[in-house]
Scaffold this active site. Structure first.
Site, PDB file in Angstrom:
ATOM      1  N   ASP A 124       0.834  -1.129   0.002  1.00 12.69           N
ATOM      2  CA  ASP A 124      -0.075  -0.112   0.048  1.00 12.69           C
ATOM      3  C   ASP A 124       0.935   1.246   0.050  1.00 12.69           C
ATOM      4  O   ASP A 124       2.045   1.064   0.365  1.00 12.69           O
ATOM      5  CB  ASP A 124      -0.784  -0.051   1.375  1.00 12.69           C
ATOM      6  CG  ASP A 124      -1.729   1.195   1.488  1.00 12.69           C
ATOM      7  OD1 ASP A 124      -2.155   1.718   0.418  1.00 12.69           O
ATOM      8  OD2 ASP A 124      -1.583   1.877   2.586  1.00 12.69           O
ATOM      9  N   ASP A 181      -0.181   5.073   0.989  1.00 13.30           N
ATOM     10  CA  ASP A 181      -0.686   6.126   1.854  1.00 13.30           C
ATOM     11  C   ASP A 181      -0.358   5.601   3.318  1.00 13.30           C
ATOM     12  O   ASP A 181      -1.168   4.557   3.851  1.00 13.30           O
ATOM     13  CB  ASP A 181      -2.099   6.541   1.757  1.00 13.30           C
ATOM     14  CG  ASP A 181      -2.150   7.062   0.572  1.00 13.30           C
ATOM     15  OD1 ASP A 181      -1.167   7.597  -0.227  1.00 13.30           O
ATOM     16  OD2 ASP A 181      -3.464   7.477   0.184  1.00 13.30           O
ATOM     17  N   ASP A 183      -0.924  -0.127   6.236  1.00 11.73           N
ATOM     18  CA  ASP A 183      -1.404   0.348   7.381  1.00 11.73           C
ATOM     19  C   ASP A 183      -2.826   0.333   7.730  1.00 11.73           C
ATOM     20  O   ASP A 183      -3.182   0.640   8.965  1.00 11.73           O
ATOM     21  CB  ASP A 183      -0.976   1.947   7.379  1.00 11.73           C
ATOM     22  CG  ASP A 183      -1.931   2.697   6.528  1.00 11.73           C
ATOM     23  OD1 ASP A 183      -2.669   3.671   7.001  1.00 11.73           O
ATOM     24  OD2 ASP A 183      -2.212   2.393   5.176  1.00 11.73           O
TER      25      ASP A 183
END
Length: 267
Positions: A16, A18, A191
């Site tokens: 991922d 961000d 996250d």
């Protein structure tokens, strides 16, 4: 065999972007750069600032904010060429994003590359920006949200759905089939609890800078956890420090104020 020891073809790592590779939301950094180039208004950048602040303080993604960001992003690229956005995206990476790369996560990408594995970014951010980030970091490639293009110009509509949640998992499944990857040998890093479908898809999931829900899920399932954020409170509860978030908000407000004074002075 651990993910670190699994070498050669058939294995890959999916990251991922961000708050996993880049501190904060990449779409906001893109928005800041486009705002500086007069793609859209002060009101728009202020709305992006609120979304970014909520993301940094809360440590998790808000689906309503993501939909708003998507709609705004499509509106300000409508009518611009792909060539123009790619060029601007490369400038924005150098100006704003490069210094916000988490060194720890970047080291993980290099570990997988050194092991002979493919390394892909999988993100809801526009695929053009995701590809720029992947290229700058020397990664294999990127999967991202795709905007419709006609004759080299954006139409303001999406192709398919934003690459988020279940859509990420489906995209990785399709990529694995195309690249002959064995998902049981693959790794994934994120996250956000929204990426549990992606993390559950691979043999070696890892929560990076996790939000509270993902941290709890990772602990319950014995997944690896890596937290590269600083601050005692952040390490304890899994969110950035309030002081850091406040400083960022102040910087955004100051930037908007300076721009407004500049416009009044040049009017």
């Amino acid at each position: 065999m651990s993910a670190e020891a699994d070498t050669g073809g058939g294995a890959a790592a999916f990251f991922d972007v961000d708050n996993t590779i880049v501190r904060g939301a990449s779409i906001f950094h893109l928005a800041r750069g486009l705002y500086a180039r007069r793609f859209f208004s002060t009101r728009d950048i202020a709305r992006f600032a609120v979304m970014q602040l909520k993301f940094v303080i809360g440590g998790s993604e808000d689906l309503n904010d993501m939909d708003s960001a998507k709609t705004m992003a499509l509106s300000f690229i409508d009518g611009h060429s792909v060539e123009e956005l790619v060029a601007v995206g490369e400038e924005i990476f150098d100006e704003l994003i490069a210094r916000r790369i988490w060194p720890g996560t970047r080291a993980l990408t290099q570990m997988h590359l050194y092991a002979g594995q493919q390394v892909w970014l999988v993100t809801a951010t526009p695929v053009e920006l995701a590809t720029t980030i992947a290229n700058r970091l020397g990664l294999t490639g990127a999967l991202g949200t795709v905007a419709e293009v006609r004759n080299g110009v954006y139409t303001g509509r999406l192709v398919g759905e934003p690459l988020h949640g279940l859509a990420k998992a489906r995209a990785v499944e399709a990529l694995a089939e195309r690249e002959n990857l064995d998902l049981a040998r693959c790794s994934a890093y994120s996250d956000s609890a929204n990426d549990i479908p992606l993390l559950s898809l691979v043999g070696h999931p890892c929560a990076v800078n996790p939000d509270a829900k993902l941290r709890a899920h990772a602990k319950a399932h014995g997944w690896r956890i890596r937290d590269y954020r600083t601050g005692r409170k952040a390490a304890k509860i899994g969110v950035p420090t309030a002081a850091g978030a406040g400083a960022m908000a102040g910087g955004i407000a100051a930037a908007i104020s300076v721009h407004r004074r500049h416009l009044r002075g040049s009017g």
